[in-house]
Design an enzyme around this catalytic site. Structure first.
Site, PDB file in Angstrom:
ATOM      1  N   GLY A  77       0.814  -1.214   0.000  1.00  0.00           N
ATOM      2  CA  GLY A  77       0.000   0.000   0.000  1.00  0.00           C
ATOM      3  C   GLY A  77       0.840   1.252   0.000  1.00  0.00           C
ATOM      4  O   GLY A  77       2.065   1.208   0.134  1.00  0.00           O
ATOM      5  N   GLY A 118       0.540   5.248   1.657  1.00  0.00           N
ATOM      6  CA  GLY A 118      -0.206   6.149   2.516  1.00  0.00           C
ATOM      7  C   GLY A 118       0.300   7.564   2.377  1.00  0.00           C
ATOM      8  O   GLY A 118       1.074   7.886   1.472  1.00  0.00           O
ATOM      9  N   PHE A 154       2.329   8.975   4.299  1.00  0.00           N
ATOM     10  CA  PHE A 154       3.744   9.028   4.659  1.00  0.00           C
ATOM     11  C   PHE A 154       4.430   7.736   4.256  1.00  0.00           C
ATOM     12  O   PHE A 154       4.705   6.874   5.075  1.00  0.00           O
ATOM     13  CB  PHE A 154       3.923   9.265   6.157  1.00  0.00           C
ATOM     14  CG  PHE A 154       3.460  10.613   6.603  1.00  0.00           C
ATOM     15  CD1 PHE A 154       4.120  11.756   6.198  1.00  0.00           C
ATOM     16  CD2 PHE A 154       2.356  10.747   7.410  1.00  0.00           C
ATOM     17  CE1 PHE A 154       3.695  13.009   6.595  1.00  0.00           C
ATOM     18  CE2 PHE A 154       1.925  11.992   7.823  1.00  0.00           C
ATOM     19  CZ  PHE A 154       2.595  13.133   7.414  1.00  0.00           C
ATOM     20  N   GLY A 155       4.698   7.549   2.978  1.00  0.00           N
ATOM     21  CA  GLY A 155       5.507   6.432   2.532  1.00  0.00           C
ATOM     22  C   GLY A 155       4.771   5.326   1.817  1.00  0.00           C
ATOM     23  O   GLY A 155       3.553   5.310   1.704  1.00  0.00           O
ATOM     24  N   VAL A 156       5.575   4.386   1.340  1.00  0.00           N
ATOM     25  CA  VAL A 156       5.113   3.206   0.629  1.00  0.00           C
ATOM     26  C   VAL A 156       5.413   2.005   1.516  1.00  0.00           C
ATOM     27  O   VAL A 156       6.476   1.932   2.135  1.00  0.00           O
ATOM     28  CB  VAL A 156       5.858   3.071  -0.722  1.00  0.00           C
ATOM     29  CG1 VAL A 156       5.481   1.790  -1.431  1.00  0.00           C
ATOM     30  CG2 VAL A 156       5.583   4.266  -1.604  1.00  0.00           C
ATOM     31  N   VAL A 157       4.498   1.042   1.566  1.00  0.00           N
ATOM     32  CA  VAL A 157       4.700  -0.145   2.389  1.00  0.00           C
ATOM     33  C   VAL A 157       4.854  -1.356   1.469  1.00  0.00           C
ATOM     34  O   VAL A 157       4.008  -1.603   0.606  1.00  0.00           O
ATOM     35  CB  VAL A 157       3.540  -0.363   3.380  1.00  0.00           C
ATOM     36  CG1 VAL A 157       3.795  -1.584   4.248  1.00  0.00           C
ATOM     37  CG2 VAL A 157       3.344   0.876   4.252  1.00  0.00           C
ATOM     38  N   LYS A 182       8.313  -0.081   5.518  1.00  0.00           N
ATOM     39  CA  LYS A 182       7.715   1.216   5.223  1.00  0.00           C
ATOM     40  C   LYS A 182       8.835   2.148   4.779  1.00  0.00           C
ATOM     41  O   LYS A 182       9.738   2.468   5.559  1.00  0.00           O
ATOM     42  CB  LYS A 182       6.997   1.773   6.457  1.00  0.00           C
ATOM     43  CG  LYS A 182       6.180   3.015   6.172  1.00  0.00           C
ATOM     44  CD  LYS A 182       5.304   3.355   7.362  1.00  0.00           C
ATOM     45  CE  LYS A 182       4.381   4.500   7.096  1.00  0.00           C
ATOM     46  NZ  LYS A 182       3.550   4.807   8.262  1.00  0.00           N
ATOM     47  N   ASP A 202      -4.344   9.577  15.192  1.00  0.00           N
ATOM     48  CA  ASP A 202      -4.924   9.219  13.899  1.00  0.00           C
ATOM     49  C   ASP A 202      -5.438   7.785  13.943  1.00  0.00           C
ATOM     50  O   ASP A 202      -5.203   6.999  13.035  1.00  0.00           O
ATOM     51  CB  ASP A 202      -3.905   9.391  12.772  1.00  0.00           C
ATOM     52  CG  ASP A 202      -4.565   9.460  11.394  1.00  0.00           C
ATOM     53  OD1 ASP A 202      -5.793   9.736  11.325  1.00  0.00           O
ATOM     54  OD2 ASP A 202      -3.867   9.238  10.388  1.00  0.00           O
TER      55      ASP A 202
END
Length: 168
Positions: free
Chosen positions: A3, A5, A7-10, A23, A118
């Site tokens: 995924g 988001g 803040f970043g790619v996982v 991440k 969050d």
């Protein structure tokens, strides 16, 4: 890729013969969130909070190595058209209680509590341990450490609310 988001790619990877989530942080804004998440996750150890295994802090490869939750987010479990994870109201009550235990752990940390800021289904991952579905609080990019004398609310000193509005 699992995924992407705010803040970043996982990514999914293998590390020490186990599946992990990596991440990756790329932009300057993501680097700031990386430092927050690294600081917070390195302080916690609870069965309902995603585990941090390691990190790379040197550019160009800035990333976190974390526990992999094979069922993805709670949002995905609850909203996908064909549920791959069967659940009922008993599961839902159990998951709520487990999430509350994780949040309570964060809020009671000494000497400085952590406020996630969050918390939502997309930031709660669902892992399988010993044939049980276990919710894991994740994504600490907006988390805040509170000084012992600081009030415990969701508003920053600047007066702006944090988190996803529909879940606040």
């Amino acid at each position: 890729m699992l995924g992407k988001g705010s803040f970043g790619v996982v990514l999914r990877a293998k590390w020490r013969q186990m599946d992990v989530a990596i991440k990756v942080f790329q932009t300057e804004q993501e680097h700031a969130a990386f430092l927050v998440e690294l600081r917070q996750l390195s302080r916690v150890e609870h069965e309902n909070i995603i585990k941090l295994y390691g990190a790379s802090t040197q550019p160009p490869s800035i990333f976190l190595v974390m526990e992999y939750a094979e069922n993805g987010s709670l949002y995905k479990v609850l909203h996908q058209m064909k549920a791959h994870v069967p659940y009922n109201s008993g599961h839902a009550i159990s998951w709520v209680l487990q999430c509350a235990k994780g949040v309570n752990y964060l809020h009671c940390m000494k000497p400085k509590a952590i406020i996630h800021r969050d918390l939502k289904p997309a930031n709660i991952l669902v892992a399988v341990t010993e044939d049980a579905l276990v919710p894991k609080i994740a994504d600490f990019g907006l988390a805040k450490v509170l000084e012992p004398t600081e009030p415990r609310n969701l508003v920053t000193r600047e007066g702006s609310a944090m988190g996803t509005p529909s879940y606040m």
